[in-house]
Design a protein around this motif. Sequence first.
Motif, PDB file in Angstrom:
ATOM      1  N   TYR A  34       0.826  -1.215   0.000  1.00  0.00           N
ATOM      2  CA  TYR A  34       0.000   0.000   0.000  1.00  0.00           C
ATOM      3  C   TYR A  34       0.862   1.267   0.000  1.00  0.00           C
ATOM      4  CZ  TYR A  34      -3.730  -3.216   1.183  1.00  0.00           C
ATOM      5  OH  TYR A  34      -4.611  -4.253   1.178  1.00  0.00           O
ATOM      6  N   SER A  36       2.325   4.844  -0.133  1.00  0.00           N
ATOM      7  CA  SER A  36       1.715   6.163  -0.090  1.00  0.00           C
ATOM      8  C   SER A  36       2.827   7.207  -0.157  1.00  0.00           C
ATOM      9  CB  SER A  36       0.852   6.341   1.166  1.00  0.00           C
ATOM     10  OG  SER A  36       1.567   6.041   2.350  1.00  0.00           O
ATOM     11  N   TYR A  38       3.933  11.498   0.474  1.00  0.00           N
ATOM     12  CA  TYR A  38       3.665  12.690   1.255  1.00  0.00           C
ATOM     13  C   TYR A  38       4.599  13.807   0.807  1.00  0.00           C
ATOM     14  CZ  TYR A  38       1.370   9.058   3.757  1.00  0.00           C
ATOM     15  OH  TYR A  38       0.565   7.987   4.039  1.00  0.00           O
ATOM     16  N   PRO A  46       3.568  17.494   6.961  1.00  0.00           N
ATOM     17  CA  PRO A  46       3.400  16.797   5.676  1.00  0.00           C
ATOM     18  C   PRO A  46       1.951  16.805   5.218  1.00  0.00           C
ATOM     19  CG  PRO A  46       4.766  15.518   7.182  1.00  0.00           C
ATOM     20  CD  PRO A  46       4.154  16.631   7.989  1.00  0.00           C
ATOM     21  N   THR A  48      -0.675  14.528   2.598  1.00  0.00           N
ATOM     22  CA  THR A  48      -0.828  13.259   1.893  1.00  0.00           C
ATOM     23  C   THR A  48      -1.128  13.511   0.425  1.00  0.00           C
ATOM     24  OG1 THR A  48      -1.696  12.277   3.931  1.00  0.00           O
ATOM     25  CG2 THR A  48      -2.017  11.051   1.885  1.00  0.00           C
ATOM     26  N   TYR A  51      -2.245   7.556  -1.975  1.00  0.00           N
ATOM     27  CA  TYR A  51      -2.348   6.376  -1.129  1.00  0.00           C
ATOM     28  C   TYR A  51      -2.706   5.169  -1.993  1.00  0.00           C
ATOM     29  CZ  TYR A  51      -7.410   7.293  -1.221  1.00  0.00           C
ATOM     30  OH  TYR A  51      -8.704   7.528  -1.612  1.00  0.00           O
ATOM     31  N   SER A  52      -2.477   4.001  -1.409  1.00  0.00           N
ATOM     32  CA  SER A  52      -2.785   2.763  -2.120  1.00  0.00           C
ATOM     33  C   SER A  52      -2.191   2.761  -3.544  1.00  0.00           C
ATOM     34  CB  SER A  52      -4.299   2.549  -2.185  1.00  0.00           C
ATOM     35  OG  SER A  52      -4.612   1.225  -2.562  1.00  0.00           O
ATOM     36  N   TYR A  89       8.157  12.058   0.634  1.00  0.00           N
ATOM     37  CA  TYR A  89       8.401  10.833   1.386  1.00  0.00           C
ATOM     38  C   TYR A  89       7.450   9.738   0.921  1.00  0.00           C
ATOM     39  CZ  TYR A  89      10.972  13.755   4.697  1.00  0.00           C
ATOM     40  OH  TYR A  89      11.871  14.630   5.280  1.00  0.00           O
ATOM     41  N   TYR A  93       3.478   0.084   4.010  1.00  0.00           N
ATOM     42  CA  TYR A  93       2.796  -0.544   5.138  1.00  0.00           C
ATOM     43  C   TYR A  93       3.277  -1.985   5.242  1.00  0.00           C
ATOM     44  CZ  TYR A  93      -0.829  -2.343   8.174  1.00  0.00           C
ATOM     45  OH  TYR A  93      -1.489  -2.931   9.218  1.00  0.00           O
ATOM     46  N   GLY A  97       0.054  -2.736  11.603  1.00  0.00           N
ATOM     47  CA  GLY A  97       0.056  -1.321  11.955  1.00  0.00           C
ATOM     48  C   GLY A  97       1.366  -0.614  11.743  1.00  0.00           C
ATOM     49  N   ILE A  98       2.364  -1.325  11.260  1.00  0.00           N
ATOM     50  CA  ILE A  98       3.705  -0.756  11.123  1.00  0.00           C
ATOM     51  C   ILE A  98       3.880  -0.091   9.761  1.00  0.00           C
ATOM     52  CG2 ILE A  98       6.176  -1.285  11.059  1.00  0.00           C
ATOM     53  CD1 ILE A  98       5.518  -3.684  12.897  1.00  0.00           C
ATOM     54  N   CYS A  99       4.301   1.144   9.802  1.00  0.00           N
ATOM     55  CA  CYS A  99       4.632   1.902   8.592  1.00  0.00           C
ATOM     56  C   CYS A  99       6.130   2.188   8.597  1.00  0.00           C
ATOM     57  CB  CYS A  99       3.876   3.222   8.545  1.00  0.00           C
ATOM     58  SG  CYS A  99       2.086   3.062   8.540  1.00  0.00           S
ATOM     59  N   PHE A 101       8.920   4.717   6.700  1.00  0.00           N
ATOM     60  CA  PHE A 101       9.166   5.842   5.806  1.00  0.00           C
ATOM     61  C   PHE A 101      10.464   5.629   5.033  1.00  0.00           C
ATOM     62  CE2 PHE A 101       6.312   9.415   6.658  1.00  0.00           C
ATOM     63  CZ  PHE A 101       5.682   9.019   7.820  1.00  0.00           C
TER      64      PHE A 101
ATOM     65  N   TRP B  33      -7.451   4.622  13.139  1.00  0.00           N
ATOM     66  CA  TRP B  33      -6.166   4.417  13.784  1.00  0.00           C
ATOM     67  C   TRP B  33      -5.538   5.791  14.009  1.00  0.00           C
ATOM     68  CZ3 TRP B  33      -3.171   0.205  10.537  1.00  0.00           C
ATOM     69  CH2 TRP B  33      -3.861  -1.019  10.632  1.00  0.00           C
ATOM     70  N   ARG B  50       1.575   3.261  16.550  1.00  0.00           N
ATOM     71  CA  ARG B  50       0.194   3.277  16.088  1.00  0.00           C
ATOM     72  C   ARG B  50      -0.694   2.666  17.144  1.00  0.00           C
ATOM     73  NH1 ARG B  50      -2.807  -1.616  13.891  1.00  0.00           N
ATOM     74  NH2 ARG B  50      -2.169  -1.978  16.023  1.00  0.00           N
TER      75      ARG B  50
END
Lengths: 110, 117
Positions: A34, A36, A38, A46, A48, A51-52, A89, A93, A97-99, A101, B33, B50
């Motif tokens: 996914y 994304s 910024y 930042p 957005t 996305y996706s 940036y 994903y 829940g972890i992103c 950069f 979230w 998160r």
Amino acid sequence: QTVVTQEPSFSVSPGGTVTLTCALNSGSVSTTYYPSWYQQTPGQAPRTLIYSTNTRSSGVPDRFSGSILGNKAALTITGAQADDESDYYCVLYMGSGICVFGGGTKLTVL
Amino acid sequence: EVQVVESGGGLVQPGGSLRLSCAASGFTFSTYWMHWVRQVPGKGLVWVSRISTDGSTTYADSVQGRFTVSRDNAKNTVWLQMNSLRVDDTAVYYCVSGGRAYSLGFWGRGTLVTVSS
């Protein structure tokens, strides 16, 4: 350790086209991450853009587009304008829940 | 109008603690979230943590065990409790809502945390 790599800097002429990329050290970037994108101008929070992989956020001009190019995520700016001069940036994903950069690309329009 | 407003930043000594707050409005907070992202001045953005809609939490390795994120959906507020702070935790901390498709959505303007003796 997950590392997401972007070009540190890029330059484009006004009206020109530039493609920024986002690579993953452990393999190919796909839509399942996914990706994304910024935009951040100095002193600002930042914003957005995408996305996706390729969906523009509300209000984002259509000169910004996202894609997968080869094994990387990509952000293309077509018809660059002076106020596109910013830091860009990508985020991948990783699940749970972890992103992560990327290091960011400083884009100069001149 | 969507608003995300961080507070609680400041100067703290190494080893100290600080609690950041993030007040959100203009969207259905309980269904989003919420993330914390930080940025050392002049450097890049780094994801920190998160919290999901049901309160489950995830952290970057660099803050795991030292930072705790929590939320109160009735107050439209999320907090970041930061303990055992280190000099390299110095950064602007942004509160960000989750966006569509695992992206980051609404960003606050950030609050500066400085860890220094």
